[in-house]
Design a protein around this motif. Structure first.
Motif, PDB file in Angstrom:
ATOM      1  N   LEU A 167      30.591   3.317  60.572  1.00 53.89           N
ATOM      2  CA  LEU A 167      30.652   4.756  60.713  1.00 53.89           C
ATOM      3  C   LEU A 167      30.420   5.317  59.063  1.00 53.89           C
ATOM      4  N   ASP A 168      31.052   4.681  58.045  1.00 54.32           N
ATOM      5  CA  ASP A 168      30.971   5.307  56.839  1.00 54.32           C
ATOM      6  C   ASP A 168      29.723   5.314  56.223  1.00 54.32           C
ATOM      7  N   ARG A 169      28.812   4.566  56.854  1.00 51.81           N
ATOM      8  CA  ARG A 169      27.598   4.550  56.262  1.00 51.81           C
ATOM      9  C   ARG A 169      26.605   5.695  56.193  1.00 51.81           C
ATOM     10  N   PRO A 170      25.715   5.893  55.235  1.00 52.55           N
ATOM     11  CA  PRO A 170      24.714   7.277  55.337  1.00 52.55           C
ATOM     12  C   PRO A 170      23.571   6.869  56.555  1.00 52.55           C
ATOM     13  N   VAL A 171      23.010   7.698  56.973  1.00 57.10           N
ATOM     14  CA  VAL A 171      22.221   7.620  58.262  1.00 57.10           C
ATOM     15  C   VAL A 171      21.232   6.677  58.101  1.00 57.10           C
ATOM     16  N   GLY A 172      20.495   6.538  56.924  1.00 56.79           N
ATOM     17  CA  GLY A 172      19.489   5.407  56.688  1.00 56.79           C
ATOM     18  C   GLY A 172      19.838   4.067  56.859  1.00 56.79           C
ATOM     19  N   PHE A 211      12.473   5.609  62.142  1.00 57.99           N
ATOM     20  CA  PHE A 211      13.508   6.425  63.002  1.00 57.99           C
ATOM     21  C   PHE A 211      13.752   7.891  62.303  1.00 57.99           C
ATOM     22  N   LEU A 212      14.151   7.669  60.933  1.00 57.44           N
ATOM     23  CA  LEU A 212      14.534   8.801  60.363  1.00 57.44           C
ATOM     24  C   LEU A 212      13.406   9.893  60.311  1.00 57.44           C
ATOM     25  N   ALA A 213      11.922   9.454  60.110  1.00 56.22           N
ATOM     26  CA  ALA A 213      10.709  10.291  60.318  1.00 56.22           C
ATOM     27  C   ALA A 213      10.737  10.943  61.641  1.00 56.22           C
ATOM     28  N   MET A 214      11.095  10.198  62.709  1.00 53.40           N
ATOM     29  CA  MET A 214      10.937  10.977  64.133  1.00 53.40           C
ATOM     30  C   MET A 214      11.905  11.730  64.213  1.00 53.40           C
ATOM     31  N   LYS A 215      13.623  11.641  63.774  1.00 53.15           N
ATOM     32  CA  LYS A 215      14.456  12.315  64.223  1.00 53.15           C
ATOM     33  C   LYS A 215      14.592  13.472  63.055  1.00 53.15           C
ATOM     34  N   TYR A 216      14.389  13.428  61.817  1.00 49.21           N
ATOM     35  CA  TYR A 216      14.623  14.381  60.699  1.00 49.21           C
ATOM     36  C   TYR A 216      13.329  14.846  60.049  1.00 49.21           C
ATOM     37  N   LYS A 218       9.795  13.610  57.548  1.00 44.85           N
ATOM     38  CA  LYS A 218       9.384  12.861  56.244  1.00 44.85           C
ATOM     39  C   LYS A 218       9.903  13.800  54.975  1.00 44.85           C
ATOM     40  N   THR A 219      10.201  14.965  55.177  1.00 48.35           N
ATOM     41  CA  THR A 219      10.590  15.850  54.049  1.00 48.35           C
ATOM     42  C   THR A 219      12.154  16.124  53.816  1.00 48.35           C
ATOM     43  N   SER A 220      12.628  15.563  54.970  1.00 47.59           N
ATOM     44  CA  SER A 220      14.475  15.667  55.230  1.00 47.59           C
ATOM     45  C   SER A 220      15.154  15.107  54.108  1.00 47.59           C
ATOM     46  N   VAL A 221      16.393  15.273  53.722  1.00 48.24           N
ATOM     47  CA  VAL A 221      17.104  14.523  53.003  1.00 48.24           C
ATOM     48  C   VAL A 221      17.424  13.512  53.465  1.00 48.24           C
ATOM     49  N   PRO A 222      17.663  13.088  54.758  1.00 50.79           N
ATOM     50  CA  PRO A 222      18.240  11.589  55.054  1.00 50.79           C
ATOM     51  C   PRO A 222      16.752  10.658  54.805  1.00 50.79           C
ATOM     52  N   TYR A 223      15.983  11.180  55.047  1.00 48.80           N
ATOM     53  CA  TYR A 223      14.501  10.176  54.676  1.00 48.80           C
ATOM     54  C   TYR A 223      14.404  10.148  53.299  1.00 48.80           C
ATOM     55  N   ARG A 224      14.262  11.192  52.534  1.00 43.33           N
ATOM     56  CA  ARG A 224      14.321  11.261  50.908  1.00 43.33           C
ATOM     57  C   ARG A 224      15.311  10.195  50.367  1.00 43.33           C
ATOM     58  N   ASP A 225      16.615  10.444  50.811  1.00 44.64           N
ATOM     59  CA  ASP A 225      17.580   9.662  50.394  1.00 44.64           C
ATOM     60  C   ASP A 225      17.441   8.036  50.674  1.00 44.64           C
ATOM     61  N   TYR A 226      17.044   7.835  51.763  1.00 38.42           N
ATOM     62  CA  TYR A 226      16.866   6.272  52.190  1.00 38.42           C
ATOM     63  C   TYR A 226      15.522   5.653  51.202  1.00 38.42           C
ATOM     64  N   LEU A 227      14.734   6.507  51.187  1.00 37.24           N
ATOM     65  CA  LEU A 227      13.503   6.232  50.303  1.00 37.24           C
ATOM     66  C   LEU A 227      13.984   5.656  48.773  1.00 37.24           C
ATOM     67  N   ALA A 228      14.830   6.716  48.411  1.00 40.78           N
ATOM     68  CA  ALA A 228      15.124   6.668  47.072  1.00 40.78           C
ATOM     69  C   ALA A 228      16.087   5.204  46.885  1.00 40.78           C
ATOM     70  N   ARG A 229      17.041   5.102  47.936  1.00 44.30           N
ATOM     71  CA  ARG A 229      17.871   4.002  47.961  1.00 44.30           C
ATOM     72  C   ARG A 229      16.963   2.600  48.089  1.00 44.30           C
TER      73      ARG A 229
END
Length: 348
Positions: A167-172, A211-216, A218-229
Motif C-alpha cells: 500500500l506504500d507503492r505509487p499507483v502504477g 489499466f492506468l490509461a483506462m482509469k486515469y 494517458k495525460t494523467s499524472v499517474p500515467y506520466r509518472d509511471y512512464l517516466a519510471r
C-alpha cells in the motif's frame, strides 16, 4: 493386511524424511511461514468498514480490487481468490530470497522442488535460515545475494493476501506488482524460471499501462509518472544487462591455469567499471541517479557481484523477445497472444 500396508507407508515416509531431510525441513519451514501469515490475515471488508483505518489506505485496497477485475475482464488472466485478505507486516520484511552464482561464470546455483521444478533462488520466512544458507554458499566459494521480497505468488495453490507494504507503492507500481503476481497464477512453466519471470514482468508492465490509461487517462499524472519510471528503470536494466554481457565475455577468457588473484582482479575491475558508469543514468523527472553500490545497515558499501547480475538475467533478459513477439506476430492483440502462450507452454 491393512496394518501391514500402513506400516509399509510409514516406513517409506521415514526413509524419505531421512533421505531428503533438508528438503523436508525447508518445506516445513515454508509451510509454517505461509500458515502463520494466512492465520493472521483479516478480510479486507473488515478494514474497509473500520472508521479508524486511514482513507488513503482504503483507497489502495479498493484499487487492488479494480486491478484484479481488470486482469480478468481486459487481459484475460484467470480469476483468483488472492488479495481478498490483508496482512499487516508492522513495517518488517516478510520474506528473504537468496541467490547464488559461480564466482567466475554467470551460472546460477539452482534448487529443485517437487512439482514446481528448478529455481535459481531459495526463499525464507526466517532470516536466520537465509543467513545460514548464505554462509554455506560462501564456504563453497559462491557469490551470494540476499534480497527482501515485496510480494510472491503461490501460483493459485493458496489465496495470497495483500501485504501492508504494497500500500506504500505509487499507483502504477502497485498495478504492475498485482498483475505480475496474477500472471504467475495463470501461466507458470515448470523448470523455466527465467521465462516465467520475464513473462510476468512483461505482462505486469503492459497491463499497468493499460489499466492506468483506462482509469486515469494517458495525460494523467499517474500515467506520466509511471512512464517516466519505466523509462528510467528500462535504461538501468539495459545498463546492467550490458554489464552482464561484459562480465560473461571476460569470464570466457579465463583458463583453468589462470591464477585466482588475477581472476579476482579482472572481475572486480570490470564490476567497478559497470558501477561507475551507472552514475550517468539519471531519472529526468526526479533527478535521481542510478546506484549499483548499496549501503548495508552497518554503513559499509556493498558492490554487486555475480549473483546480482544473475537476478537481472532471470527477470529482464527476455523482455525484448516478448515485446517483439507480441507486436510483430500478434499485432499487439494481447488476448490472442495470451491464448497462444497458454496453448504453447503447458502450465502447472
Amino acid at each position: 493386511m491393512i496394518k501391514k500396508i500402513g506400516l509399509s507407508i510409514l516406513i517409506v515416509l521415514v526413509v524419505l524424511g531421512i533421505w531428503q531431510r533438508d528438503l523436508v525441513s525447508y518445506g516445513w519451514m515454508q509451510g509454517k511461514g505461509q500458515l502463520r501469515i494466512l492465520w493472521n490475515t483479516q478480510p479486507i471488508g473488515t478494514l474497509l468498514s473500520d472508521p479508524a483505518y486511514p482513507d488513503s489506505l482504503k483507497q489502495k485496497i479498493q484499487l487492488i480490487q479494480e486491478i484484479k477485475r481488470f486482469t480478468v475482464d481486459s487481459l484475460g488472466l484467470d480469476k483468483s481468490g488472492s488479495y481478498e485478505t490483508f496482512y499487516d507486516q508492522h513495517g518488517k520484511p516478510i520474506l528473504w530470497v537468496v541467490t547464488a552464482s559461480q564466482p567466475y561464470a554467470l551460472v546460477a546455483k539452482t534448487w529443485t522442488f517437487p512439482l514446481l521444478g528448478t529455481f535459481s533462488y531459495k526463499g525464507f520466512f526466517e532470516k536466520d535460515r537465509a543467513d545460514t544458507l548464505v554462509a554455506q554458499l560462501k564456504r563453497d566459494t559462491l557469490d551470494t545475494r540476499t534480497g527482501e521480497v515485496s510480494a510472491w505468488s503461490t501460483l493459485g495453490f493458496l489465496n495470497d493476501p495483500i501485504l501492508s507494504s504494497m500500500l506504500d507503492r505509487p499507483v502504477g507500481d502497485l498495478a504492475e506488482l498485482i498483475i505480475h503476481e496474477l500472471t504467475h497464477g495463470t501461466l507458470f512453466v515448470k523448470d523455466n524460471l527465467e521465462y516465467n519471470e520475464n513473462l510476468a514482468d512483461f505482462v505486469g508492465e503492459y497491463g499497468a499501462l493499460r489499466f492506468l490509461a483506462m482509469k486515469y487517462g494517458k495525460t494523467s499524472v499517474p500515467y506520466r509518472d509511471y512512464l517516466a519510471r519505466k523509462d528510467f528503470y528500462g535504461r538501468y536494466d539495459e545498463h546492467v544487462l550490458r554489464g552482464a554481457r561484459l562480465l560473461d565475455s571476460l569470464y570466457k577468457t579465463f583458463k583453468p591455469q589462470t591464477p585466482i588473484p588475477v581472476k579476482d582482479s579482472l572481475k572486480w575491475q570490470t564490476i567497478d567499471q559497470i558501477v561507475t558508469s551507472a552514475d550517468t543514468l539519471t531519472d529526468e523527472r526526479t533527478g535521481k541517479q542510478a546506484r549499483l553500490v548499496k549501503k548495508r545497515p552497518a554503513g559499509k558499501l556493498s558492490r554487486p557481484n555475480n549473483a546480482y547480475f544473475i537476478g537481472y538475467l532471470t527477470y529482464r533478459k527476455q523482455q525484448n523477445r516478448f515485446r517483439q513477439e507480441f507486436e510483430n506476430q500478434f499485432g499487439s492483440d494481447f488476448n490472442r497472444y495470451l491464448t497462444y502462450l497458454k496453448k504453447t507452454y503447458p502450465s502447472l
